[in-house]
Scaffold this motif. Structure first.
Motif, PDB file in Angstrom:
ATOM      1  N   UNK A  43      35.647  56.433  35.650  1.00  0.00           N
ATOM      2  CA  UNK A  43      35.995  56.727  34.251  1.00  0.00           C
ATOM      3  C   UNK A  43      35.571  55.560  33.357  1.00  0.00           C
ATOM      4  N   UNK A  44      35.401  55.810  32.060  1.00  0.00           N
ATOM      5  CA  UNK A  44      35.091  54.703  31.158  1.00  0.00           C
ATOM      6  C   UNK A  44      36.181  53.641  31.220  1.00  0.00           C
ATOM      7  N   UNK A  45      35.805  52.439  30.920  1.00  0.00           N
ATOM      8  CA  UNK A  45      36.735  51.312  30.861  1.00  0.00           C
ATOM      9  C   UNK A  45      37.301  50.924  32.223  1.00  0.00           C
ATOM     10  N   UNK A  46      36.686  51.402  33.301  1.00  0.00           N
ATOM     11  CA  UNK A  46      37.199  51.108  34.643  1.00  0.00           C
ATOM     12  C   UNK A  46      37.159  49.619  34.962  1.00  0.00           C
ATOM     13  N   UNK A  47      36.184  48.900  34.401  1.00  0.00           N
ATOM     14  CA  UNK A  47      36.110  47.468  34.705  1.00  0.00           C
ATOM     15  C   UNK A  47      37.076  46.647  33.862  1.00  0.00           C
ATOM     16  N   UNK A  48      37.588  47.232  32.782  1.00  0.00           N
ATOM     17  CA  UNK A  48      38.584  46.556  31.959  1.00  0.00           C
ATOM     18  C   UNK A  48      38.066  45.400  31.140  1.00  0.00           C
ATOM     19  N   UNK A  49      36.745  45.156  31.147  1.00  0.00           N
ATOM     20  CA  UNK A  49      36.197  44.011  30.429  1.00  0.00           C
ATOM     21  C   UNK A  49      35.960  44.308  28.951  1.00  0.00           C
ATOM     22  N   UNK A  50      35.316  45.417  28.654  1.00  0.00           N
ATOM     23  CA  UNK A  50      35.015  45.804  27.279  1.00  0.00           C
ATOM     24  C   UNK A  50      35.557  47.209  27.089  1.00  0.00           C
ATOM     25  N   UNK A  51      36.616  47.341  26.367  1.00  0.00           N
ATOM     26  CA  UNK A  51      37.327  48.612  26.232  1.00  0.00           C
ATOM     27  C   UNK A  51      36.804  49.388  25.020  1.00  0.00           C
ATOM     28  N   UNK A  52      36.422  50.632  25.259  1.00  0.00           N
ATOM     29  CA  UNK A  52      35.981  51.518  24.190  1.00  0.00           C
ATOM     30  C   UNK A  52      36.976  52.660  24.100  1.00  0.00           C
ATOM     31  N   UNK A  53      37.592  52.791  22.938  1.00  0.00           N
ATOM     32  CA  UNK A  53      38.504  53.908  22.725  1.00  0.00           C
ATOM     33  C   UNK A  53      37.680  55.172  22.556  1.00  0.00           C
ATOM     34  N   UNK A  54      38.019  56.247  23.275  1.00  0.00           N
ATOM     35  CA  UNK A  54      37.311  57.504  23.040  1.00  0.00           C
ATOM     36  C   UNK A  54      37.500  57.964  21.600  1.00  0.00           C
TER      37      UNK A  54
END
Length: 167
Positions: A108-119
């Motif tokens: 899923x998006x943001x899985x790495x937790x480094x750069x968070x993008x809000x849907x």
């Protein structure tokens, strides 16, 4: 810094730039301007900040698909992104920062937790309501055979077509 951005993320969903740029940059992909090749592709968007592109592709069987051509200097993703425009919109609505990074499709998006993008929740809701569909949690629910230009083999029909015409 742009409005809403932080050091760790940004609002607004997937970053994609639609443009009627056509096939001007395909000359970097296909060394010879083969009319049989060029007449089957129409670039309509930049899919990443690295110069990656999304295009319509007329497959050998006459169906139209939406495909990805990585820049090669960043993204190496080379595959069918969606079988139809609604699935492409669903892919964008998942909420990845950019859709050029095929190695992230299985998470899923943001899985790495480094750069968070809000849907972009308004966009997601519009897709669901307008097309009576769902938004998957990860891209592999839409992108059936994520492939890389570095792969030795792929089940992806677009990857195979490109390999036939340039390698």
């Amino acid at each position: 810094m742009k409005r809403g951005w932080t050091d760790h993320g940004r609002p607004g969903g997937t970053d994609i730039e639609f443009a009627a740029e056509g096939n001007a940059n395909l000359r970097y992909w296909f060394k010879a301007a083969n009319p049989d090749v060029m007449s089957r592709l129409c670039v309509f968007a930049k899919s990443g900040g690295d110069g990656s592109m999304a295009a319509f592709w007329l497959a050998e069987d006459g169906t139209q698909k939406i495909v990805h051509l990585g820049s090669g200097s960043g993204s190496v993703t080379l595959c069918i992104l969606a079988e139809d425009p609604v699935d492409f919109l669903r892919l964008l609505a998942i909420g990845y920062d950019e859709i050029c990074w095929g190695d992230a499709y299985s998470e899923p998006p943001n899985a790495n937790g480094e750069f968070i993008v809000e849907p972009n929740f308004a966009f997601r809701n519009w897709i669901v309501d307008t097309f009576h569909t769902t938004i998957p949690t990860q891209a592999t629910e839409i992108v059936r055979h994520p492939a890389s230009m570095d792969d030795e083999h792929s089940e992806d029909a677009f990857w195979q077509w490109v390999r036939k015409h340039i390698w």
